[in-house]
Motif scaffolding. Sequence first.
Motif, PDB file in Angstrom:
ATOM      1  N   LYS A 153       0.823  -1.211   0.000  1.00 46.39           N
ATOM      2  CA  LYS A 153       0.000   0.000   0.000  1.00 46.39           C
ATOM      3  C   LYS A 153       0.855   1.260   0.000  1.00 46.39           C
ATOM      4  N   PHE A 154       2.031   1.159   0.558  1.00 50.81           N
ATOM      5  CA  PHE A 154       2.916   2.317   0.668  1.00 50.81           C
ATOM      6  C   PHE A 154       4.262   1.970   0.042  1.00 50.81           C
ATOM      7  N   VAL A 155       4.853   2.957  -0.599  1.00 49.22           N
ATOM      8  CA  VAL A 155       6.157   2.749  -1.210  1.00 49.22           C
ATOM      9  C   VAL A 155       7.143   3.779  -0.679  1.00 49.22           C
ATOM     10  N   TYR A 156       8.396   3.444  -0.771  1.00 46.47           N
ATOM     11  CA  TYR A 156       9.479   4.289  -0.256  1.00 46.47           C
ATOM     12  C   TYR A 156      10.517   4.368  -1.353  1.00 46.47           C
ATOM     13  N   LEU A 157      10.484   5.433  -2.139  1.00 47.39           N
ATOM     14  CA  LEU A 157      11.280   5.512  -3.356  1.00 47.39           C
ATOM     15  C   LEU A 157      12.268   6.664  -3.318  1.00 47.39           C
ATOM     16  N   PHE A 158      13.356   6.506  -4.063  1.00 47.20           N
ATOM     17  CA  PHE A 158      14.342   7.559  -4.246  1.00 47.20           C
ATOM     18  C   PHE A 158      14.427   7.886  -5.731  1.00 47.20           C
ATOM     19  N   GLN A 159      14.509   9.167  -6.040  1.00 48.55           N
ATOM     20  CA  GLN A 159      14.611   9.580  -7.428  1.00 48.55           C
ATOM     21  C   GLN A 159      15.967   9.194  -8.007  1.00 48.55           C
ATOM     22  N   THR A 190      21.561  12.483 -15.074  1.00 47.70           N
ATOM     23  CA  THR A 190      22.985  12.842 -15.189  1.00 47.70           C
ATOM     24  C   THR A 190      23.203  14.009 -16.142  1.00 47.70           C
ATOM     25  N   LYS A 191      22.222  14.303 -17.004  1.00 52.21           N
ATOM     26  CA  LYS A 191      22.376  15.391 -17.958  1.00 52.21           C
ATOM     27  C   LYS A 191      22.011  16.744 -17.356  1.00 52.21           C
ATOM     28  N   ALA A 192      21.311  16.741 -16.240  1.00 51.61           N
ATOM     29  CA  ALA A 192      20.869  18.003 -15.645  1.00 51.61           C
ATOM     30  C   ALA A 192      22.061  18.720 -15.018  1.00 51.61           C
ATOM     31  N   ALA A 193      22.153  20.031 -15.242  1.00 57.62           N
ATOM     32  CA  ALA A 193      23.254  20.815 -14.679  1.00 57.62           C
ATOM     33  C   ALA A 193      23.022  21.078 -13.199  1.00 57.62           C
ATOM     34  N   HIS A 194      21.767  21.170 -12.786  1.00 57.46           N
ATOM     35  CA  HIS A 194      21.445  21.483 -11.398  1.00 57.46           C
ATOM     36  C   HIS A 194      20.097  20.861 -11.063  1.00 57.46           C
ATOM     37  N   PRO A 195      19.924  20.328  -9.861  1.00 57.49           N
ATOM     38  CA  PRO A 195      18.648  19.665  -9.534  1.00 57.49           C
ATOM     39  C   PRO A 195      17.443  20.584  -9.600  1.00 57.49           C
ATOM     40  N   PHE A 196      17.647  21.913  -9.521  1.00 60.92           N
ATOM     41  CA  PHE A 196      16.524  22.838  -9.583  1.00 60.92           C
ATOM     42  C   PHE A 196      16.287  23.376 -10.994  1.00 60.92           C
ATOM     43  N   LEU A 229      13.577  13.309  -3.320  1.00 61.13           N
ATOM     44  CA  LEU A 229      13.964  13.931  -4.581  1.00 61.13           C
ATOM     45  C   LEU A 229      15.322  14.604  -4.448  1.00 61.13           C
ATOM     46  N   ALA A 230      16.119  14.486  -5.479  1.00 68.02           N
ATOM     47  CA  ALA A 230      17.467  15.027  -5.452  1.00 68.02           C
ATOM     48  C   ALA A 230      17.419  16.544  -5.269  1.00 68.02           C
ATOM     49  N   GLY A 231      18.223  17.064  -4.327  1.00 70.60           N
ATOM     50  CA  GLY A 231      18.346  18.498  -4.126  1.00 70.60           C
ATOM     51  C   GLY A 231      17.300  19.097  -3.223  1.00 70.60           C
ATOM     52  N   ILE A 232      16.346  18.291  -2.736  1.00 67.08           N
ATOM     53  CA  ILE A 232      15.281  18.808  -1.869  1.00 67.08           C
ATOM     54  C   ILE A 232      15.377  18.100  -0.529  1.00 67.08           C
TER      55      ILE A 232
END
Length: 225
Positions: free
Chosen positions: A139-145, A149-155, A221-224
């Motif tokens: 019922k619940f999941v625990y995920l990591f983004q 690798t192409k993004a210059a910055h997570p934002f 989520l990466a960067g947050i």
Amino acid sequence: MNAKQVHKFVERYLEATGCAVLERSPVHFKVKLSPAADRALTNRPYYWGFVDRTGAEPETMSFVFVTDPAKYEEIEAASARPPLPPGSDAIQAGVHSALNRTFGHVSASAIGARMPRENLFYGSGRMNQLFDAVHQNGKFVYLFQQPDTKAAHPFDSTAYTPWLGSELRQLGAYYEPLLESAEEEQRAAVSLQYENRKAEFVWQLQPRVTASVINCGVFHLAGIE
């Protein structure tokens, strides 16, 4: 579900619950259940209550899960050993019982006892148990983004096409000059037509989302932070 789909489902369940796969083929698994799988599948609440109260090391059950009985029987027949003498099963059971009385619980593998076999197919009791276990524990999941690798910055922003804003700008570029140059008696009709066209674009292009919670998850989520 056909036999291959059942096999894949069982394989994923065993991996997800940390069961020890002792032997496998395209048609069967010989497994020693993990504590989580044993609790979910073997219906031994008194045993697990004892383990929880005393902190004893749990002894989980082992099974042969057969996902294609017909092919498994062919393989077994091809590799069949000479039959055991009559009464061998009863003798093994007596030995097992005596060892239990003397030394406590003895693993079945210690005396070569056979593992219970379960034929798994869509609609079988054991498959329904697996479905229920997956439903209860999924019922619940625990995920990591997975970072891009192409993004210059997570934002960094992701490019997208703002269809509604674009259409409204084009509509305004047409109607606003028309309103300015329209005669007084025509201006109300042109203005009404403009508003109707805007309402039509909004109805067609504005996102309409109805959400209801079925499953929940925690996403890192990466960067947050």
